[in-house]
Design an enzyme around this catalytic site. Structure first.
Site, PDB file in Angstrom:
ATOM      1  N   ALA A 165       0.844  -1.203   0.000  1.00  0.00           N
ATOM      2  CA  ALA A 165       0.000   0.000   0.000  1.00  0.00           C
ATOM      3  C   ALA A 165       0.873   1.243   0.000  1.00  0.00           C
ATOM      4  O   ALA A 165       1.944   1.281   0.617  1.00  0.00           O
ATOM      5  CB  ALA A 165      -0.926   0.015   1.213  1.00  0.00           C
ATOM      6  N   VAL A 166       0.401   2.260  -0.702  1.00  0.00           N
ATOM      7  CA  VAL A 166       1.065   3.556  -0.753  1.00  0.00           C
ATOM      8  C   VAL A 166       0.064   4.598  -0.244  1.00  0.00           C
ATOM      9  O   VAL A 166      -1.139   4.527  -0.565  1.00  0.00           O
ATOM     10  CB  VAL A 166       1.511   3.879  -2.205  1.00  0.00           C
ATOM     11  CG1 VAL A 166       2.074   5.296  -2.299  1.00  0.00           C
ATOM     12  CG2 VAL A 166       2.537   2.859  -2.682  1.00  0.00           C
ATOM     13  N   GLU A 194      -2.050 -12.376  -4.381  1.00  0.00           N
ATOM     14  CA  GLU A 194      -3.462 -12.242  -4.742  1.00  0.00           C
ATOM     15  C   GLU A 194      -3.778 -10.761  -4.878  1.00  0.00           C
ATOM     16  O   GLU A 194      -3.252  -9.943  -4.111  1.00  0.00           O
ATOM     17  CB  GLU A 194      -4.393 -12.838  -3.676  1.00  0.00           C
ATOM     18  CG  GLU A 194      -4.462 -14.344  -3.687  1.00  0.00           C
ATOM     19  CD  GLU A 194      -3.401 -14.976  -2.804  1.00  0.00           C
ATOM     20  OE1 GLU A 194      -2.810 -14.251  -1.981  1.00  0.00           O
ATOM     21  OE2 GLU A 194      -3.164 -16.188  -2.945  1.00  0.00           O
ATOM     22  N   ASN A 230      -8.722  -4.348  -9.335  1.00  0.00           N
ATOM     23  CA  ASN A 230      -7.641  -3.427  -8.951  1.00  0.00           C
ATOM     24  C   ASN A 230      -6.664  -3.222 -10.127  1.00  0.00           C
ATOM     25  O   ASN A 230      -5.560  -3.765 -10.147  1.00  0.00           O
ATOM     26  CB  ASN A 230      -6.920  -3.954  -7.706  1.00  0.00           C
ATOM     27  CG  ASN A 230      -5.991  -2.925  -7.109  1.00  0.00           C
ATOM     28  OD1 ASN A 230      -5.657  -1.913  -7.746  1.00  0.00           O
ATOM     29  ND2 ASN A 230      -5.555  -3.168  -5.889  1.00  0.00           N
ATOM     30  N   TYR A 259       2.071  -5.001 -11.273  1.00  0.00           N
ATOM     31  CA  TYR A 259       2.675  -6.345 -11.258  1.00  0.00           C
ATOM     32  C   TYR A 259       2.998  -6.824 -12.676  1.00  0.00           C
ATOM     33  O   TYR A 259       4.028  -7.474 -12.902  1.00  0.00           O
ATOM     34  CB  TYR A 259       1.735  -7.332 -10.545  1.00  0.00           C
ATOM     35  CG  TYR A 259       1.492  -6.994  -9.086  1.00  0.00           C
ATOM     36  CD1 TYR A 259       2.547  -6.765  -8.218  1.00  0.00           C
ATOM     37  CD2 TYR A 259       0.199  -6.902  -8.576  1.00  0.00           C
ATOM     38  CE1 TYR A 259       2.333  -6.446  -6.890  1.00  0.00           C
ATOM     39  CE2 TYR A 259      -0.029  -6.586  -7.240  1.00  0.00           C
ATOM     40  CZ  TYR A 259       1.039  -6.354  -6.408  1.00  0.00           C
ATOM     41  OH  TYR A 259       0.819  -6.037  -5.083  1.00  0.00           O
TER      42      TYR A 259
HETATM   43  C1  LIG Z   1      -1.422  -0.220  -6.189  1.00  0.00           C
HETATM   44  C2  LIG Z   1      -0.537   0.836  -5.529  1.00  0.00           C
HETATM   45  C3  LIG Z   1       0.341   0.148  -4.456  1.00  0.00           C
HETATM   46  C4  LIG Z   1       0.372   1.466  -6.599  1.00  0.00           C
HETATM   47  O1  LIG Z   1       1.305   2.304  -5.945  1.00  0.00           O
HETATM   48  P1  LIG Z   1       1.898   3.611  -6.689  1.00  0.00           P
HETATM   49  O2  LIG Z   1       3.001   4.130  -5.848  1.00  0.00           O
HETATM   50  O3  LIG Z   1       0.808   4.552  -7.024  1.00  0.00           O
HETATM   51  O4  LIG Z   1       2.462   2.971  -8.050  1.00  0.00           O
HETATM   52  P2  LIG Z   1       3.706   3.476  -8.911  1.00  0.00           P
HETATM   53  O5  LIG Z   1       3.719   4.973  -8.969  1.00  0.00           O
HETATM   54  O6  LIG Z   1       4.935   2.823  -8.433  1.00  0.00           O
HETATM   55  O7  LIG Z   1       3.308   2.948 -10.363  1.00  0.00           O
HETATM   56  C5  LIG Z   1       3.921   1.801 -10.937  1.00  0.00           C
HETATM   57  C6  LIG Z   1       3.038   1.275 -12.054  1.00  0.00           C
HETATM   58  O8  LIG Z   1       1.794   0.823 -11.521  1.00  0.00           O
HETATM   59  C7  LIG Z   1       0.737   1.090 -12.452  1.00  0.00           C
HETATM   60  N1  LIG Z   1      -0.190   2.057 -11.857  1.00  0.00           N
HETATM   61  C8  LIG Z   1      -0.057   2.706 -10.679  1.00  0.00           C
HETATM   62  N2  LIG Z   1      -1.143   3.458 -10.426  1.00  0.00           N
HETATM   63  C9  LIG Z   1      -1.984   3.287 -11.480  1.00  0.00           C
HETATM   64  C10 LIG Z   1      -3.279   3.776 -11.795  1.00  0.00           C
HETATM   65  N3  LIG Z   1      -3.937   4.619 -10.983  1.00  0.00           N
HETATM   66  N4  LIG Z   1      -3.866   3.336 -12.937  1.00  0.00           N
HETATM   67  C11 LIG Z   1      -3.242   2.470 -13.771  1.00  0.00           C
HETATM   68  N5  LIG Z   1      -1.984   1.974 -13.532  1.00  0.00           N
HETATM   69  C12 LIG Z   1      -1.378   2.374 -12.392  1.00  0.00           C
HETATM   70  C13 LIG Z   1       1.392   1.693 -13.692  1.00  0.00           C
HETATM   71  O9  LIG Z   1       1.758   0.624 -14.541  1.00  0.00           O
HETATM   72  C14 LIG Z   1       2.641   2.314 -13.086  1.00  0.00           C
HETATM   73  O10 LIG Z   1       3.679   2.464 -14.024  1.00  0.00           O
HETATM   74  P3  LIG Z   1       3.770   3.840 -14.889  1.00  0.00           P
HETATM   75  O11 LIG Z   1       3.938   4.933 -13.876  1.00  0.00           O
HETATM   76  O12 LIG Z   1       4.981   3.650 -15.749  1.00  0.00           O
HETATM   77  O13 LIG Z   1       2.487   3.946 -15.636  1.00  0.00           O
HETATM   78  C15 LIG Z   1      -1.404   1.977  -4.889  1.00  0.00           C
HETATM   79  O14 LIG Z   1      -2.329   2.433  -5.850  1.00  0.00           O
HETATM   80  C16 LIG Z   1      -2.142   1.567  -3.639  1.00  0.00           C
HETATM   81  O15 LIG Z   1      -1.598   1.650  -2.518  1.00  0.00           O
HETATM   82  N6  LIG Z   1      -3.404   1.122  -3.779  1.00  0.00           N
HETATM   83  C17 LIG Z   1      -4.235   0.716  -2.646  1.00  0.00           C
HETATM   84  C18 LIG Z   1      -3.726  -0.570  -2.038  1.00  0.00           C
HETATM   85  C19 LIG Z   1      -3.592  -1.659  -3.069  1.00  0.00           C
HETATM   86  O16 LIG Z   1      -4.391  -1.763  -3.998  1.00  0.00           O
HETATM   87  N7  LIG Z   1      -2.568  -2.512  -2.883  1.00  0.00           N
HETATM   88  C20 LIG Z   1      -2.308  -3.634  -3.777  1.00  0.00           C
HETATM   89  C21 LIG Z   1      -2.852  -4.880  -3.167  1.00  0.00           C
HETATM   90  S1  LIG Z   1      -2.451  -6.303  -4.155  1.00  0.00           S
END
Ligand SMILES: CC(C)(COP(=O)(O)OP(=O)(O)OC[C@H]1O[C@@H](n2cnc3c(N)ncnc32)[C@H](O)[C@@H]1OP(=O)(O)O)[C@@H](O)C(=O)NCCC(=O)NCCS
Length: 128
Positions: free
Chosen positions: A26-27, A59, A64, A71
């Protein structure tokens, strides 16, 4: 009062023999789409590779798209589906899988993504 420090991101995994399972990622909502999620996963996988892992799995909620795209960027593919896996919503989980963690190609992929993050994002990393 403003908190003195903020937890920006958290990633957890467990390792069993040659397999690493990413169990939490999570971020902070205000710090998303700045490379932190990708960096968390890179760090987890890098550590797992150092411990001998050759396979990674996790998983993720089927809806999402952000996490799935993250991934997939690292070569994970959808290997299966667990129906009604999540207690809160009853949503299905996709099982994602990545093999070949010990291969030079995966090592190069990790290095490539670290380089991009370091070039494009303002963070300073202590990867020890
Ligand atoms: C999923 C999550 C961890 C991504 O973290 P983040 O720091 O925003 O992601 P990053 O900036 O490192 O992005 C890496 C890649 O993820 C994908 N990505 C991230 N956010 C995205 C969005 N809103 N829509 C589509 N793709 C996305 C893209 O491929 C991105 O690469 P790019 O920047 O070259 O397009 C974050 O949205 C989050 O915490 N979500 C809620 C918790 C969750 O869903 N955890 C995962 C459980 S399995």
């Amino acid at each position: 009062m403003e908190p003195r420090c903020i937890l920006l991101a958290l990633g957890c995994s467990w390792s069993i023999l040659d397999e690493v399972h990413i169990i939490f990622l999570a971020v902070h909502p205000n710090y998303r789409q700045r490379g932190l999620g990708l960096a968390m996963v890179l760090g987890l996988l890098e550590q797992a590779v150092g411990r001998g892992a050759n396979y990674a799995t996790l998983e993720v909620k089927a809806s999402n798209q952000a996490a799935i795209a993250l991934y997939e960027k690292l070569g994970f593919t959808i290997a299966g589906r667990r129906p009604h896996y999540y207690e809160d919503t009853g949503e299905d989980a996709l099982v994602m899988w990545r093999s070949g963690l010990q291969s030079p190609a995966f090592n190069a992929q990790i290095a490539f993504h670290w380089q991009l993050i370091e070039q494009q994002q303002p963070w300073q990393w202590d990867r020890e």
